[in-house]
Every structure is written in structure tokens, then in C-alpha cells.
Design an enzyme around this catalytic site. Structure first.
Site, PDB file in Angstrom:
ATOM      1  CG  HIS A   1      -0.063   2.033  -9.284  1.00 38.13           C
ATOM      2  ND1 HIS A   1      -0.375   1.717  -7.843  1.00 38.13           N
ATOM      3  CD2 HIS A   1      -1.264   2.714  -9.600  1.00 38.13           C
ATOM      4  CE1 HIS A   1      -1.633   2.097  -7.507  1.00 38.13           C
ATOM      5  NE2 HIS A   1      -1.977   2.594  -8.583  1.00 38.13           N
TER       6      HIS A   1
ATOM      7  CG  LEU B   1       9.861 -17.112  -3.796  1.00 41.87           C
ATOM      8  CD1 LEU B   1       9.613 -16.824  -2.255  1.00 41.87           C
ATOM      9  CD2 LEU B   1      10.107 -15.475  -4.222  1.00 41.87           C
TER      10      LEU B   1
ATOM     11  CG  ASP C   1      -2.076   1.108   1.095  1.00 39.05           C
ATOM     12  OD1 ASP C   1      -2.286   1.545  -0.061  1.00 39.05           O
ATOM     13  OD2 ASP C   1      -2.781   1.163   2.158  1.00 39.05           O
TER      14      ASP C   1
END
Ligand code: FPP
Length: 242
Positions: free
Chosen positions: A41, A136, A24
Site C-alpha cells: 500500500h 485537474l 488493485d
């Protein structure tokens, strides 16, 4: 990043298996600089690359989940939604080589049917190309909502009962593990840590079921400013409570 510090993190106490992040603060990061929100963004996407690289190569944790687009995000101005989807598209086009190099398996959770076919194609390509990777597991939550995930599980169970592939008796005797088999990624273990950047201390409809025992760590750092050292701070805080 000094390796010794990471070794320290590894050796002193247990490393978390699964870290999930509510990213956020992109919009505020841009607004503070007098820029369009989409620029925030864009910087946020760079942080995604930075943090996933660190998690894969240095920390060597098993699972990282990033909340990239919520079911609520569709309500944002259409130009912002389009910009976010374009960024995602660029990421899917550009990242495969990088993920391959780092042995990362890319996965997605959420209502992927909400996206246009060309995005879904890229998503499927990325899933297929990386499915054999054993490092991962990087899960990106897209058009994701925790309530929606639980609701669609109930609907899927009810559909199976209607279709006769599951009996009512079987459904009535479901335990938690049977129920989660209907989630987007049933094999994904619950997160050990949920990090939220940008200062708010809410879960915002993320991983509602999976968060049952997670350690919640909030930082005022805006997502584009989030660095490897912030992730290390979150892990240290988790280890102190563990
Ligand atoms: C929240 O910031 C962030 C989002 C809604 C989108 C997260 C997307 C990215 C980090 C980039 C693309 C992702 C990938 C995987 C390439 P906000 O706009 O709510 O910030 P604000 O609270 O300051 O307004």
C-alpha cells in the site's frame, strides 16, 4: 516521458475527460517480495502521486478518480485497515503543497462519516485549501460503494419528501439528472475510462451508476508497478474504440 508522445495522444483523437482507476494489486506486490501487505500500500501511495502528477501536468485531463478504500475494505484485518488510514492521513498532511503547486482540486466521495474525526478534519482542510484550483479535479473514493451511493440517494430523497422540502409528485417525476443530484459529487461527469490494475476484470461495486457507458480497461500490472506509460496505453486503447 517524451512530450511529443503526449501531444500525439492529444492531437490524434480526443483525450478522455474523466479517468477512474480501481487500484488493485498492492497486497500481491508485497507478498511477491516477502513483505508485509502494508508495504504494498505504501508503494501504491507513491503510484498515486506519480499518476496524479502525470495526469495534471502532462496529460492535462480534467478529472481523475481513484478508488482508494471500498466499503468492503473495512472487513480487512484491523492492522491493515489502520495502516491504510495512516497512509491516507500522511498523504493528506503532505500533499496540499504539491496539489497547490499543480493547481489540483482535491475531492472525496464515499461515506466519509465512517472515518475518525481527525481524518475528517484533514479531509475538509484539503478540500477547502484546494477548492479554488482550476486544474485537474482529483477525486479520492473513500469508504465508497456504488450500491451504497445509490441507496443513500434514495434515502436522501425519501428524507426530503418526509421533511416536506420535496413533494411526492416531484420525486415521482425525477429523471436521471434529478436523481444523480443526490450522489456524493453530482457535478462529476461520468468516467470515460475505468482502469483496473491487478488483472481482475470486475467492477467491484465501483461507480455502478456512472459506469453505464465507460470503456473498461484491465491490466495485469499491479498498482505499485503502474507507470505513466500504462496510463497512456489505456488512453490509446480507449481512443481506438472511440
Ligand atoms: C487494493 O490492493 C488497494 C487498496 C485496497 C488500497 C489502495 C490504496 C492505496 C493505493 C494507497 C493509499 C491511497 C492514497 C490516496 C494515498 P489489494 O490490497 O486488494 O491488493 P491484492 O488484490 O493484491 O491483495
Amino acid at each position: 516521458m517524451p512530450l511529443t508522445e503526449n501531444q500525439d495522444l492529444n492531437e490524434k483523437t480526443r483525450l478522455p475527460r474523466h479517468i477512474a482507476i480501481i487500484m488493485d494489486g498492492n497486497g500481491r506486490w508485497a507478498e511477491q517480495r516477502g513483505m508485509e501487505r502494508i508495504r504494498g500500500h505504501f508503494e501504491g501511495a507513491k503510484a498515486v502521486e506519480r499518476i496524479s502528477r502525470f495526469a495534471a501536468d502532462e496529460l492535462k485531463i480534467s478529472y481523475l478518480t481513484l478508488f482508494a478504500f471500498s466499503t468492503e475494505n473495512w472487513k480487512r484485518p484491523s492492522a491493515e485497515v489502520r495502516g491504510l488510514i495512516d497512509l491516507l492521513f500522511d498523504y493528506l498532511k503532505k500533499e496540499p503543497d504539491e496539489l497547490q503547486k499543480r493547481n489540483v482540486r482535491l475531492r472525496f466521495i464515499g461515506r466519509l462519516d465512517d472515518f475518525h474525526e481527525n481524518i475528517r478534519e484533514e479531509i475538509n482542510k484539503a478540500i477547502n485549501n484546494s477548492q479554488e484550483n482550476s486544474g485537474l479535479q482529483l477525486t479520492v473514493a473513500l469508504s465508497y460503494g456504488g450500491r451504497q451511493e445509490i441507496l443513500q440517494a434514495v434515502q436522501a430523497i425519501s428524507d426530503e419528501v418526509s421533511a416536506g422540502s420535496l413533494t411526492l409528485e416531484e420525486a415521482e417525476s425525477f429523471d436521471e439528472e434529478d436523481f444523480r443530484a443526490f450522489f456524493y459529487a453530482p457535478d462529476l461527469p461520468d468516467p470515460d475510462i475505468i482502469i483496473r490494475t491487478g488483472g481482475e476484470q470486475r467492477i467491484s461495486n465501483f461507480f455502478l451508476w456512472q459506469a453505464a457507458n465507460a470503456f473498461f480497461w484491465s491490466t495485469s500490472t499491479l498498482w505499485p508497478d503502474f507507470r505513466e506509460s500504462d496510463l497512456q496505453d489505456a488512453i490509446k486503447a480507449y481512443q481506438m474504440q472511440h
